[in-house]
Design a protein around this motif. Structure first.
Motif, short mmCIF file in Angstrom:
data_model
loop_
_atom_site.label_atom_id
_atom_site.label_comp_id
_atom_site.label_asym_id
_atom_site.label_seq_id
_atom_site.Cartn_x
_atom_site.Cartn_y
_atom_site.Cartn_z
N GLU A 98 -6.32 13.39 30.94
CA GLU A 98 -7.44 13.21 30.01
C GLU A 98 -7.01 12.44 28.77
OE1 GLU A 98 -8.61 17.29 29.51
OE2 GLU A 98 -9.78 17.29 31.38
N ARG A 99 -5.80 12.70 28.29
CA ARG A 99 -5.29 11.95 27.12
C ARG A 99 -5.15 10.47 27.46
NH1 ARG A 99 0.68 12.47 24.29
NH2 ARG A 99 0.27 10.94 22.66
N ALA A 100 -4.62 10.17 28.65
CA ALA A 100 -4.48 8.78 29.08
C ALA A 100 -5.85 8.12 29.20
CB ALA A 100 -3.73 8.72 30.41
N GLU A 101 -6.83 8.82 29.73
CA GLU A 101 -8.18 8.28 29.85
C GLU A 101 -8.78 8.00 28.47
OE1 GLU A 101 -11.75 6.81 31.29
OE2 GLU A 101 -9.81 7.03 32.28
N SER A 102 -8.56 8.91 27.55
CA SER A 102 -9.05 8.73 26.18
C SER A 102 -8.41 7.49 25.53
CB SER A 102 -8.75 9.99 25.37
OG SER A 102 -9.01 9.79 24.02
N LEU A 103 -7.12 7.31 25.72
CA LEU A 103 -6.42 6.14 25.18
C LEU A 103 -6.88 4.85 25.86
CD1 LEU A 103 -2.88 7.71 24.78
CD2 LEU A 103 -4.34 6.90 22.93
N ARG A 104 -7.22 4.95 27.15
CA ARG A 104 -7.75 3.79 27.87
C ARG A 104 -9.09 3.35 27.28
NH1 ARG A 104 -11.22 2.10 31.70
NH2 ARG A 104 -12.25 4.10 31.82
N ILE A 105 -9.98 4.30 27.05
CA ILE A 105 -11.30 4.00 26.47
C ILE A 105 -11.13 3.40 25.08
CG2 ILE A 105 -13.42 5.07 25.59
CD1 ILE A 105 -13.13 7.05 28.03
N LYS A 106 -10.26 4.00 24.27
CA LYS A 106 -10.01 3.49 22.92
C LYS A 106 -9.48 2.06 22.97
CE LYS A 106 -7.37 4.45 18.75
NZ LYS A 106 -6.21 5.10 18.19
N TYR A 107 -8.56 1.79 23.88
CA TYR A 107 -7.96 0.46 24.04
C TYR A 107 -9.05 -0.59 24.30
CZ TYR A 107 -5.52 -3.37 26.41
OH TYR A 107 -5.05 -4.61 26.80
N PHE A 108 -9.92 -0.31 25.27
CA PHE A 108 -10.95 -1.31 25.62
C PHE A 108 -12.01 -1.43 24.53
CE2 PHE A 108 -9.29 -0.80 30.00
CZ PHE A 108 -9.01 -2.15 30.22
N ASN A 109 -12.32 -0.34 23.83
CA ASN A 109 -13.27 -0.42 22.71
C ASN A 109 -12.72 -1.29 21.58
OD1 ASN A 109 -15.28 1.11 23.90
ND2 ASN A 109 -14.62 3.02 22.96
N GLU A 110 -11.42 -1.15 21.30
CA GLU A 110 -10.80 -1.93 20.23
C GLU A 110 -10.60 -3.40 20.65
OE1 GLU A 110 -7.24 0.16 19.12
OE2 GLU A 110 -8.38 1.73 18.10
N LYS A 111 -10.54 -3.64 21.94
CA LYS A 111 -10.30 -4.98 22.44
C LYS A 111 -11.56 -5.85 22.36
CE LYS A 111 -8.20 -7.38 26.23
NZ LYS A 111 -7.48 -7.36 27.45
N LYS A 112 -12.72 -5.21 22.35
CA LYS A 112 -14.01 -5.94 22.32
C LYS A 112 -14.19 -6.73 21.05
CE LYS A 112 -16.53 -2.95 25.43
NZ LYS A 112 -17.55 -1.98 25.58
#
Length: 112
Positions: A98-112
């Motif tokens: 779940e932590r990895a998934e949360s970091l994945r979502i954050k990564y793509f949100n910041e990349k936009k």
């Protein structure tokens, strides 16, 4: 040698690797390097829809670096490693996925 993907580390991975002894860190980095060119579930394994793990067994310790794919760049496929743990049980803790998934979502949100 032809590589299937590049690997990038988020800050928690760098901190995790720096906390380890040199031999353990070298073994983990070697396995990541090797996993870029060979398909081996012992080195790089899918955990769920989006989360994967780099796997290393060294000195009777199980090291896991969680990761996800970023295929948004058409030139290079990148695997982003989010964080690492020393695994204590057979099952991968759900909270770590779940932590990895949360970091994945954050990564793509910041990349936009």
């Amino acid at each position: 040698m032809d590589y299937k993907f590049k690997v990038e580390f988020l800050e928690p991975v760098i901190e995790f690797l720096e906390s380890l002894d040199e031999k353990s860190r070298e073994k983990i980095l070697y396995n990541i390097w090797k996993s870029r060119s060979v398909n081996d579930n012992e080195l790089f394994k899918k955990l769920d829809n989006e989360i994967w793990e780099f796997r290393t067994l060294y000195n009777k310790q199980y090291f896991r670096l969680f990761a996800f794919w970023d295929k948004s760049n058409k030139q290079d496929t990148i695997v982003i490693s989010t964080h690492g743990i020393i695994k204590k049980t057979d099952k991968t803790p759900k909270v770590e996925i779940e932590r990895a998934e949360s970091l994945r979502i954050k990564y793509f949100n910041e990349k936009k």
